[in-house]
Design an enzyme around this catalytic site. Structure first.
Site, mmCIF file in Angstrom:
data_model
loop_
_atom_site.group_PDB
_atom_site.id
_atom_site.type_symbol
_atom_site.label_atom_id
_atom_site.label_comp_id
_atom_site.label_asym_id
_atom_site.label_seq_id
_atom_site.Cartn_x
_atom_site.Cartn_y
_atom_site.Cartn_z
ATOM 1 N N HIS A 112 0.766 -1.296 -0.055
ATOM 2 C CA HIS A 112 0.278 0.341 0.190
ATOM 3 C C HIS A 112 0.630 1.709 0.434
ATOM 4 O O HIS A 112 0.051 2.616 -0.560
ATOM 5 C CB HIS A 112 -0.641 -0.053 1.371
ATOM 6 C CG HIS A 112 -2.056 -1.121 1.420
ATOM 7 N ND1 HIS A 112 -2.607 -1.426 0.282
ATOM 8 C CD2 HIS A 112 -3.011 -1.922 2.108
ATOM 9 C CE1 HIS A 112 -3.973 -2.229 0.576
ATOM 10 N NE2 HIS A 112 -3.929 -2.866 1.685
ATOM 11 N N ASP B 232 -2.564 -10.098 -2.498
ATOM 12 C CA ASP B 232 -3.246 -10.076 -1.472
ATOM 13 C C ASP B 232 -4.622 -9.847 -1.180
ATOM 14 O O ASP B 232 -4.729 -9.190 -2.566
ATOM 15 C CB ASP B 232 -2.395 -8.806 -0.586
ATOM 16 C CG ASP B 232 -3.142 -8.297 0.555
ATOM 17 O OD1 ASP B 232 -1.487 -8.610 1.927
ATOM 18 O OD2 ASP B 232 -3.715 -7.859 0.734
ATOM 19 N N HIS C 37 -6.109 -7.234 -0.635
ATOM 20 C CA HIS C 37 -6.244 -5.966 -0.837
ATOM 21 C C HIS C 37 -5.669 -5.408 -1.947
ATOM 22 O O HIS C 37 -4.799 -6.034 -1.916
ATOM 23 C CB HIS C 37 -5.645 -4.574 0.252
ATOM 24 C CG HIS C 37 -6.785 -5.561 1.113
ATOM 25 N ND1 HIS C 37 -6.046 -6.107 2.677
ATOM 26 C CD2 HIS C 37 -8.319 -4.479 2.428
ATOM 27 C CE1 HIS C 37 -6.941 -6.206 4.004
ATOM 28 N NE2 HIS C 37 -8.012 -6.093 3.138
ATOM 29 N N ASP D 207 -4.079 -13.094 3.034
ATOM 30 C CA ASP D 207 -5.931 -12.737 3.749
ATOM 31 C C ASP D 207 -6.225 -12.954 2.346
ATOM 32 O O ASP D 207 -8.240 -12.600 2.965
ATOM 33 C CB ASP D 207 -5.711 -11.635 4.517
ATOM 34 C CG ASP D 207 -4.753 -9.720 3.166
ATOM 35 O OD1 ASP D 207 -4.596 -10.947 2.274
ATOM 36 O OD2 ASP D 207 -5.196 -8.640 3.543
#
Ligand SMILES: [Zn+2]
Length: 343
Positions: A161, A196, A198, A285
């Site tokens: 991120h 991931d 996200h 995740d």
């Protein structure tokens, strides 16, 4: 497969985060890395090496030097401001219509200037931990450059991120981007596969106008999930990077049959790019029991993922990203890596 790991990750030890609209216990905590380390040791994955210090010039090719200096000095500024709390959160940002071109003098203004969310606490050891994590990733890339078929960068805090000049999403330096840059410096064409849950908004933004690093991400639809403001299918890159960014957003609830279809599309795109090295942003995740996520991959599915990635023909560097079901995190990570080796 060799692993690179630094115990300095534990210097970043937040106790809280802002999520679900309120202050909650932090989920990006040191036990994550310890669980992964224990699982790969138990699995006998291979040698575990310390990182070499990162080349500051490489760090500052991916990250704005002023941002690096901010992270390096922010905790001293926090203490100098008489703040005794052991974690610090930004709360104001230069959104469109305000002045995004000036870093204010005030600590709160600077924290907002160099961040994009309130979910990512700064602590006394954040800079040291983030720098160690970046060093782990770049050392892993160095192993690939030296001829290893694969390597595992056991990074914490995660990185995907982190933007060139802003932190957020528990990330400070973009470990995968730094690893890719290290491989580009070695003369390689690089693809990044981000699995991931996200979207890796930082990785996308860093390479968005570059054609030498192909970025592919499978993630939850940003209309419904963090980071909300990037990660849609119509973001394909620009300039030299046009066509070199592929987003595969999936509806919440995606299970292996759905997720693995996206994986095949992702790998087909990567194959067409003909990379000399692949960096996998390995978030665990998408797991069905992850406390902050809503995909439904099982532990067996992580073995399937590893086996499939084992059929990639060029060298692969795994860089640890998210994954917050701490009890299962190590086993799921080891499942990917051992199945990769087995494949
Ligand atoms: Zn994640």
């Amino acid at each position: 497969m060799k692993t690179v790991f630094s115990p300095a990750h534990a210097r970043h030890h937040p106790h809280h985060e802002i999520s679900d609209g309120t202050l909650k216990p932090a989920v990006e905590i040191p036990s994550r890395a310890e669980m992964v380390l224990a699982a790969i040791e138990a699995a006998g994955l291979g040698e575990i090496l310390p990182p070499e210090p990162i080349d500051r010039a490489l760090l500052e090719r991916i990250h704005d030097p002023a941002y690096v200096a901010f992270l390096e000095t922010v905790w001293d500024a926090h203490r100098a401001a008489g703040r005794a709390e052991d974690e610090a959160f930004p709360f104001v940002w230069p959104t469109p219509g305000l002045r995004p071109d000036r870093a204010p003098r005030h600590l709160d203004g600077r924290m907002g200037f160099y961040s994009f969310d309130a979910g990512t606490p700064l602590t006394a050891g954040t800079f040291e931990a983030a720098l160690a994590s970046a060093s782990v990733a770049v050392t892993g890339a160095g192993l690939i450059a030296a001829g290893e078929r694969s390597a595992f960068a056991l990074c914490r805090p995660p990185g995907h991120h982190a933007m060139a000049d802003r932190y957020g999403g528990y990330c400070f330096f973009n470990n995968a981007a730094l690893a890719a840059e290290r491989l580009v410096a070695d003369g390689r064409r690089v693809a990044i596969l981000d699995v991931d849950y996200h979207h890796g908004n930082g990785t996308q933004a860093i390479f968005y106008d570059r054609g030498d690093v192909h970025v592919v991400s499978i993630h939850a639809d940003p209309d419904d999930e963090y980071p909300y403001f990037l990660g849609h299918a119509d973001e394909i890159g620009e300039g030299h990077g046009e066509g070199a960014n592929l987003n595969l957003p999936l509806a919440l609830g995606a299970d292996w049959p759905v997720w693995s279809q996206a994986l095949e599309i992702a790998l087909g795109s990567i194959e067409r790019h003909r990379p000399d090295a692949v960096v996998v942003s390995l978030g665990l995740d998408p797991y069905e029991a992850d406390p902050i996520s809503h995909f439904r991959l099982t532990s067996d599915d992580f073995s399937r993922l590893g086996a499939r990635l084992g059929r990639i023909e060029c060298p692969v560097l795994f860089v640890l990203e998210g994954g917050y079901a701490v009890e299962a995190l190590g086993a799921n990570c080891a499942a990917v890596l051992t199945a990769f080796e087995g494949g």
